[in-house]
Enzyme design. Structure first.
Site, mmCIF file in Angstrom:
data_model
loop_
_atom_site.group_PDB
_atom_site.id
_atom_site.type_symbol
_atom_site.label_atom_id
_atom_site.label_comp_id
_atom_site.label_asym_id
_atom_site.label_seq_id
_atom_site.Cartn_x
_atom_site.Cartn_y
_atom_site.Cartn_z
ATOM 1 N N LEU A 17 32.816 -8.063 -77.609
ATOM 2 C CA LEU A 17 33.854 -9.068 -77.439
ATOM 3 C C LEU A 17 33.698 -10.193 -78.459
ATOM 4 O O LEU A 17 32.585 -10.626 -78.745
ATOM 5 C CB LEU A 17 33.745 -9.644 -76.023
ATOM 6 C CG LEU A 17 34.664 -10.798 -75.671
ATOM 7 C CD1 LEU A 17 36.064 -10.283 -75.438
ATOM 8 C CD2 LEU A 17 34.152 -11.521 -74.455
ATOM 9 N N HIS A 18 34.809 -10.662 -78.992
ATOM 10 C CA HIS A 18 34.775 -11.835 -79.862
ATOM 11 C C HIS A 18 36.109 -12.565 -79.796
ATOM 12 O O HIS A 18 37.161 -11.960 -79.646
ATOM 13 C CB HIS A 18 34.405 -11.484 -81.310
ATOM 14 C CG HIS A 18 35.126 -10.315 -81.883
ATOM 15 N ND1 HIS A 18 34.820 -9.013 -81.570
ATOM 16 C CD2 HIS A 18 36.151 -10.255 -82.754
ATOM 17 C CE1 HIS A 18 35.613 -8.201 -82.229
ATOM 18 N NE2 HIS A 18 36.442 -8.923 -82.949
#
Length: 169
Positions: free
Chosen positions: A125-126
């Site tokens: 995730l980013h």
């Protein structure tokens, strides 16, 4: 726009995706960069207790940064409330820092969840923080499908890192 209701396609759409092992922690470019502890080489701007902010190596605009959890997680639901809260505080800090260093006029902030959601590295995730200026898209992008990045990447890293080092959550 017309819509066609086709419930018989539900099973095909929801079960046709293949499990891709390239999104595992062992194959994750972000996990490898965090483990090497060479922040300057990988343009890691600052590490926090559970998260880090790094420059996007393939930016849409100068100063495009990403906020990531230090641990390999692909979905917001995989994170604890503490980590989610820290990431949002870092996102806010990134907007402040990038805005002051690069004199931005606006931002796009977003998360692409999963391959279908546009995630280029969906296993980790980013949050994207993308600085914007009036007129930052032009004929070169529209006609030539080429993005001009008008600032030196390494110098931008140094400028942002200096400012991030002065800031605390």
């Amino acid at each position: 726009m017309k819509k066609l209701y086709a419930p018989w396609r539900h099973d095909y759409v929801t079960k046709s995706g293949k499990k891709d092992k390239s999104h595992s922690k062992e194959a994750c470019v972000f996990c490898q960069q965090f483990a090497e502890q060479d922040d300057e080489r990988y343009f890691i701007l600052k590490r926090f207790q559970h998260s880090a902010v790094i420059m996007n190596y393939y930016p849409y605009n100068v100063g495009h940064v990403m906020i990531l959890p230090l641990q390999h997680h692909g979905n917001l639901t995989d994170l604890t409330p503490v980590i989610r809260a820290e990431m949002m505080e870092i996102t806010n800090l990134a907007i402040k820092v990038v805005g002051s260093v690069l004199n931005t006029e606006g931002f796009n902030v977003g998360i692409n969840l999963g391959v279908a959601g546009g995630g280029g590295i969906p296993g980790h995730l980013h949050i994207h923080v993308l600085p914007r200026w009036l007129g930052d898209t032009n004929f070169l992008e529209t006609i030539g499908q080429t993005k001009l990045i008008s600032s030196d990447f390494v110098q931008t890293y140094k400028n942002l890192k200096t400012k991030f080092d002065q800031e605390n959550l």
